[in-house]
Design an enzyme around this catalytic site. Structure first.
Site, PDB file in Angstrom:
ATOM      1  N   CYS A   1       7.095  -0.566   5.948  1.00 39.69           N
ATOM      2  CA  CYS A   1       6.870  -1.484   7.071  1.00 39.69           C
ATOM      3  C   CYS A   1       7.410  -2.881   6.770  1.00 39.69           C
ATOM      4  CB  CYS A   1       5.386  -1.527   7.412  1.00 39.69           C
ATOM      5  SG  CYS A   1       4.803   0.064   8.055  1.00 39.69           S
TER       6      CYS A   1
ATOM      7  N   HIS B   1       3.624   4.558  11.315  1.00 41.02           N
ATOM      8  CA  HIS B   1       2.697   3.484  10.938  1.00 41.02           C
ATOM      9  C   HIS B   1       2.584   2.518  12.118  1.00 41.02           C
ATOM     10  CE1 HIS B   1       2.890   3.755   6.259  1.00 41.02           C
ATOM     11  NE2 HIS B   1       2.972   4.953   6.816  1.00 41.02           N
TER      12      HIS B   1
ATOM     13  N   GLU C   1       2.777  -0.692  12.362  1.00 35.32           N
ATOM     14  CA  GLU C   1       3.808  -1.729  12.432  1.00 35.32           C
ATOM     15  C   GLU C   1       5.118  -1.193  12.991  1.00 35.32           C
ATOM     16  OE1 GLU C   1       1.895  -0.836   9.827  1.00 35.32           O
ATOM     17  OE2 GLU C   1       1.920  -2.382   8.283  1.00 35.32           O
TER      18      GLU C   1
ATOM     19  N   CYS D   1       3.018  -1.950   4.086  1.00 40.41           N
ATOM     20  CA  CYS D   1       3.530  -1.213   2.931  1.00 40.41           C
ATOM     21  C   CYS D   1       5.022  -1.530   2.779  1.00 40.41           C
ATOM     22  CB  CYS D   1       3.315   0.281   3.135  1.00 40.41           C
ATOM     23  SG  CYS D   1       4.351   0.992   4.456  1.00 40.41           S
TER      24      CYS D   1
END
Length: 143
Positions: free
Chosen positions: A81, A48, A50, A78
């Site tokens: 993260c 992801h 992040e 999410c």
């Protein structure tokens, strides 16, 4: 946020959901790490924006604690993260579009500000939210 939006564009080129993130230095003037979703490109479910930005910032600083730093991301983090943000000790999370289906920084859950955790970063939401949401909407319309 404009730098994070530029990162999100790179995700689209790689066939991934357009999410981009940058980690800023404590004074807010230097990008320590940047990332965009790379799950499709790498086959890594943890790739992801992040997480990648946090990893790159920590590598640049030479330590895992990102105390004083700010993470700017186009979509609300999410749960994975959000946990990484707490663990990395960032001081601030700034995000654009809310994620009512999987967000963990205030919408569906609020992991980053959970009082049971030892670190709770400040959260600033809605920065360039329309631009961030538009990019996501256009991506999913094309699917």
């Amino acid at each position: 946020m404009r730098l994070a939006l530029d990162e999100a564009e790179l995700a689209v080129r790689g066939g991934d959901v357009p999410v981009g993130a940058v980690v800023l230095s404590p004074d807010g003037t230097t990008v320590l790490g940047a990332g965009h979703n790379e799950r499709e490109a790498t086959g890594d479910p943890t790739a992801h924006a992040e997480v990648l930005a946090i990893r790159r910032a920590a590598a640049r600083l030479g330590e895992w604690r990102l105390t004083g730093c700010t993470l700017v991301v186009t979509l609300e983090p999410c749960t994975m993260c959000a946990g990484a943000l707490v663990q990395s000790r960032v001081d601030r999370v700034v995000y654009g579009a809310r994620d009512d289906k999987a967000g963990a920084a205030g919408s569906l859950w609020d992991v980053v500000r959970d009082r049971r955790l030892n670190h709770r970063p400040e959260v600033i939401e809605g920065v360039l939210a329309e631009d961030c949401a538009r990019m996501l909407t256009e991506f999913f319309r094309g699917r």
